[in-house]
Scaffold this motif. Structure first.
Motif, PDB file in Angstrom:
ATOM      1  N   THR A   1       1.051  -1.498   0.016  1.00 59.40           N
ATOM      2  CA  THR A   1       0.172   0.115  -0.095  1.00 59.40           C
ATOM      3  C   THR A   1       0.765   1.303   0.041  1.00 59.40           C
ATOM      4  O   THR A   1       0.309   2.297   0.023  1.00 59.40           O
ATOM      5  CB  THR A   1      -1.016   0.030   1.140  1.00 59.40           C
ATOM      6  N   SER A   2       2.038   1.148  -0.124  1.00 60.52           N
ATOM      7  CA  SER A   2       2.956   2.301   0.047  1.00 60.52           C
ATOM      8  C   SER A   2       2.752   3.594  -0.901  1.00 60.52           C
ATOM      9  O   SER A   2       2.720   4.766  -0.641  1.00 60.52           O
ATOM     10  CB  SER A   2       4.497   2.015   0.273  1.00 60.52           C
ATOM     11  N   SER A   3       2.583   2.757  -2.328  1.00 61.03           N
ATOM     12  CA  SER A   3       2.319   3.871  -3.351  1.00 61.03           C
ATOM     13  C   SER A   3       0.939   4.579  -3.274  1.00 61.03           C
ATOM     14  O   SER A   3       0.811   5.785  -3.865  1.00 61.03           O
ATOM     15  CB  SER A   3       2.253   3.239  -4.734  1.00 61.03           C
TER      16      SER A   3
ATOM     17  N   SER B   1       8.487   8.498  -7.473  1.00 64.84           N
ATOM     18  CA  SER B   1       8.370   9.094  -8.874  1.00 64.84           C
ATOM     19  C   SER B   1       7.800   8.013  -9.629  1.00 64.84           C
ATOM     20  O   SER B   1       7.346   8.335 -11.009  1.00 64.84           O
ATOM     21  CB  SER B   1       9.710   8.858  -9.088  1.00 64.84           C
ATOM     22  N   LEU B   2       6.967   6.891  -9.335  1.00 65.09           N
ATOM     23  CA  LEU B   2       6.339   5.900 -10.251  1.00 65.09           C
ATOM     24  C   LEU B   2       5.167   5.419  -9.345  1.00 65.09           C
ATOM     25  O   LEU B   2       5.532   4.195  -8.895  1.00 65.09           O
ATOM     26  CB  LEU B   2       7.292   5.030 -10.942  1.00 65.09           C
ATOM     27  N   ASN B   3       4.047   5.924  -9.239  1.00 67.46           N
ATOM     28  CA  ASN B   3       3.131   5.380  -8.537  1.00 67.46           C
ATOM     29  C   ASN B   3       2.197   4.216  -9.271  1.00 67.46           C
ATOM     30  O   ASN B   3       2.037   4.402 -10.348  1.00 67.46           O
ATOM     31  CB  ASN B   3       2.185   6.488  -7.747  1.00 67.46           C
ATOM     32  N   MET B   4       1.884   3.361  -8.433  1.00 67.58           N
ATOM     33  CA  MET B   4       0.803   2.135  -8.874  1.00 67.58           C
ATOM     34  C   MET B   4      -0.463   2.235  -8.051  1.00 67.58           C
ATOM     35  O   MET B   4      -0.434   2.161  -6.847  1.00 67.58           O
ATOM     36  CB  MET B   4       1.530   0.847  -8.537  1.00 67.58           C
TER      37      MET B   4
ATOM     38  N   ILE C   1      -3.303  -3.809 -10.119  1.00 63.72           N
ATOM     39  CA  ILE C   1      -2.561  -5.187  -9.775  1.00 63.72           C
ATOM     40  C   ILE C   1      -3.183  -6.093 -10.464  1.00 63.72           C
ATOM     41  O   ILE C   1      -2.822  -6.923 -11.057  1.00 63.72           O
ATOM     42  CB  ILE C   1      -2.383  -5.232  -8.070  1.00 63.72           C
ATOM     43  N   ALA C   2      -4.457  -6.071 -10.299  1.00 58.62           N
ATOM     44  CA  ALA C   2      -5.468  -7.248 -10.619  1.00 58.62           C
ATOM     45  C   ALA C   2      -5.434  -7.131 -12.293  1.00 58.62           C
ATOM     46  O   ALA C   2      -5.454  -7.719 -13.163  1.00 58.62           O
ATOM     47  CB  ALA C   2      -6.654  -7.013 -10.172  1.00 58.62           C
ATOM     48  N   MET C   3      -5.459  -5.752 -12.644  1.00 58.80           N
ATOM     49  CA  MET C   3      -5.780  -5.420 -14.039  1.00 58.80           C
ATOM     50  C   MET C   3      -4.513  -5.871 -14.840  1.00 58.80           C
ATOM     51  O   MET C   3      -4.576  -6.338 -15.805  1.00 58.80           O
ATOM     52  CB  MET C   3      -5.835  -3.992 -14.331  1.00 58.80           C
TER      53      MET C   3
ATOM     54  N   ILE D   1       7.650   2.829  -7.849  1.00 62.84           N
ATOM     55  CA  ILE D   1       8.651   3.380  -6.975  1.00 62.84           C
ATOM     56  C   ILE D   1       8.118   4.363  -6.009  1.00 62.84           C
ATOM     57  O   ILE D   1       7.535   5.491  -6.380  1.00 62.84           O
ATOM     58  CB  ILE D   1       9.916   4.016  -7.673  1.00 62.84           C
ATOM     59  N   CYS D   2       7.938   4.254  -4.898  1.00 62.65           N
ATOM     60  CA  CYS D   2       7.595   5.064  -3.626  1.00 62.65           C
ATOM     61  C   CYS D   2       8.911   5.560  -2.729  1.00 62.65           C
ATOM     62  O   CYS D   2       9.893   4.949  -2.494  1.00 62.65           O
ATOM     63  CB  CYS D   2       6.734   4.338  -2.671  1.00 62.65           C
TER      64      CYS D   2
END
Length: 467
Positions: free
Chosen positions: A263-265, A271-274, A279-281, A377-378
């Motif tokens: 859950t960090s993002s 610089s690169l959030n998710m 994740i499922a997609m 990247i968090c």
């Protein structure tokens, strides 16, 4: 700002969930020392006071009561939730978030799923709706429960079905904990197999965790640090763990740390959030093959005392090695359908690209998805470390876990052992056992076909279990 709701079910789910809240509060306090309620905090917490909170950890007596967890706590026994309400997290939950029974589910999936699932249905739906209404942009539900007990496996999967019915557009991420072979619940193979069918049909993605794998990780950390393990800020000397000695607090720490990284993002900038929905997609190409293997390095709360910072390349190698997986699976000679790498701390895009290129030779993907990587990247590292890596792999290696589950199920079912305990529950029929076993057989066969060399999913004939 998006929000997520955590649903904790049964003893295991509530203990892991509360450890997650504890560590999450510590992280936000550490990196938000001014104590302002911001988007990061609002992802999993709501502010019930117009003033700002002071960022203290849950162990302090500051103004933590201004924050309420976006959570629903369910258990058919009172013990664990009663302990929570007496402990340092007691102000984090209000009474509208809690639901307990008295007698428990008796380690019986049918009691949890059918009896309690039916009698408490309206109350559970009401609590889920209230939690959802307190979110301005609800993104996902996290369900945490065990697979071996009656409440976790039975009521846990009933709640999953309710979420599918009531919130079909909201992502459902499930973290179920599988029992080990020496589990003290003799009917856990029944409960696990019956629960598996529900997970396969109703979850968007399932991050499977095994008790034995957690014990193995603890033993690995014990061997690497000469008997000194660190749990939170407490250092204790322990001996090597045997099958009967399971330090559940330390095992819960590992799962909670996996959730922190997952859950960090959503909680911090990078610089690169998710997006959690991604994740499922990106990792679940077929609805039934929704099982992901989590692996983590370092295992933060069990870090070696005075441990030097690990080389970044070593962290990447760790999460693809056998000893860092949270289930007992060997990644060698398996095929990957997709893989997410979630990084925290001081990591650059060039580091990420270099390591992915390096790993390509040992991480084979299916032919129709040769570049099946998803990355984030968090910028905020775990407390006590400069960086970490969490991998979520959709890989055929997981079939060994399901095959072991099938062997344990049939060992009991061939003799009809303890079956009467289930069949005396209203609404429970023996056909549900055969249907659950058939579903598990089909799942294993689908992974077999993917592993056969083509990487293609071939329709599997539905096998029938002899009555």
């Amino acid at each position: 700002m998006t929000q997520s709701v955590v649903v904790q079910i049964g003893q295991c789910g509530n203990q892991i969930g509360c450890r997650f809240w504890d560590l999450a509060l510590q992280e936000h306090a550490h990196f938000n020392q001014w104590g302002r309620y911001d988007d990061a905090t609002g992802t999993f917490f709501r502010n019930v006071d117009s003033l700002s909170w002071n960022g203290v950890s849950c162990a302090d007596n500051g103004r933590i009561q201004q924050l309420k967890a976006r959570a629903v706590l369910l258990d058919m026994e009172e013990g664990v939730i009663s302990e929570i309400l007496k402990g340092p997290l007691r102000e984090l939950f209000d009474t509208t978030q809690l639901l307990t029974g008295v007698s428990g589910a008796g380690n019986n999936w049918a009691v949890g799923h059918l009896t309690y699932g039916s009698s408490y249905r309206d109350k559970i739906v009401d609590q889920l709706r209230k939690a959802a209404e307190q979110c301005s942009c609800l993104q996902s539900f996290f369900l945490i429960h065990s697979m071996g007990g009656g409440t976790g496996s039975g009521l846990g999967t009933r709640v999953l079905r309710l979420l599918q019915d009531e919130f079909p557009e909201v992502c459902r991420i499930v973290i179920p904990v599988c029992p080990s072979a020496d589990d003290d619940v003799i009917v856990s193979p029944y409960n696990s197999t019956l629960a598996m069918r529900e997970l396969t049909e109703n979850a968007d993605c399932v991050l499977l965790v095994e008790n034995q794998a957690l014990v193995d990780i603890l033993n690995m950390e014990h061997a690497s640090c000469g008997g000194q393990l660190r749990k939170g800020n407490i250092i204790s000397a322990v001996g090597r763990l045997t099958g009967s000695e399971k330090p559940f607090d330390a095992m819960n720490d590992i799962v909670a740390n996996m959730l922190l990284n997952l859950t960090s993002s959503a909680r911090f900038e990078g610089s690169l959030n998710m997006d959690l929905n991604e994740i499922a997609m990106n990792l679940v190409p077929f609805p039934r093959l929704n099982y992901l293997i989590p692996s983590l390095s370092p295992v933060s709360t069990l870090a070696r005392v005075s441990e030097p910072t690990r080389r970044l390349d070593k962290l990447f190698s760790d999460v693809f090695s056998k000893g860092h997986h949270l289930i007992k699976a060997d990644p060698k000679r398996s095929l990957y359908l997709g893989c997410a790498l979630m990084l925290r701390g001081n990591v650059h895009m060039s580091d990420l690209r270099r390591n992915i290129e390096r790993l390509k030779s040992v991480v084979p993907f299916v032919s129709w998805n040769p570049e099946g990587w998803k990355t984030s990247i968090c910028s905020v590292p775990p407390i006590g470390h400069t960086r970490s890596v969490l991998a979520l792999a959709n890989t055929t290696a997981i079939k060994s876990t399901f095959m072991e589950m099938r062997v344990r199920f049939h060992k009991l079912y061939r003799k009809k052992a303890h079956l009467h305990h289930y069949l005396q529950v209203e609404g429970m029929e023996e056909s549900l056992f055969s249907e659950a076993a058939t579903s598990l057989d089909s799942l294993i066969e689908e992974y077999h076909h993917l592993d056969a060399g083509t990487g293609k999913l071939i329709p599997v004939a539905r096998l029938k279990v002899a009555q």
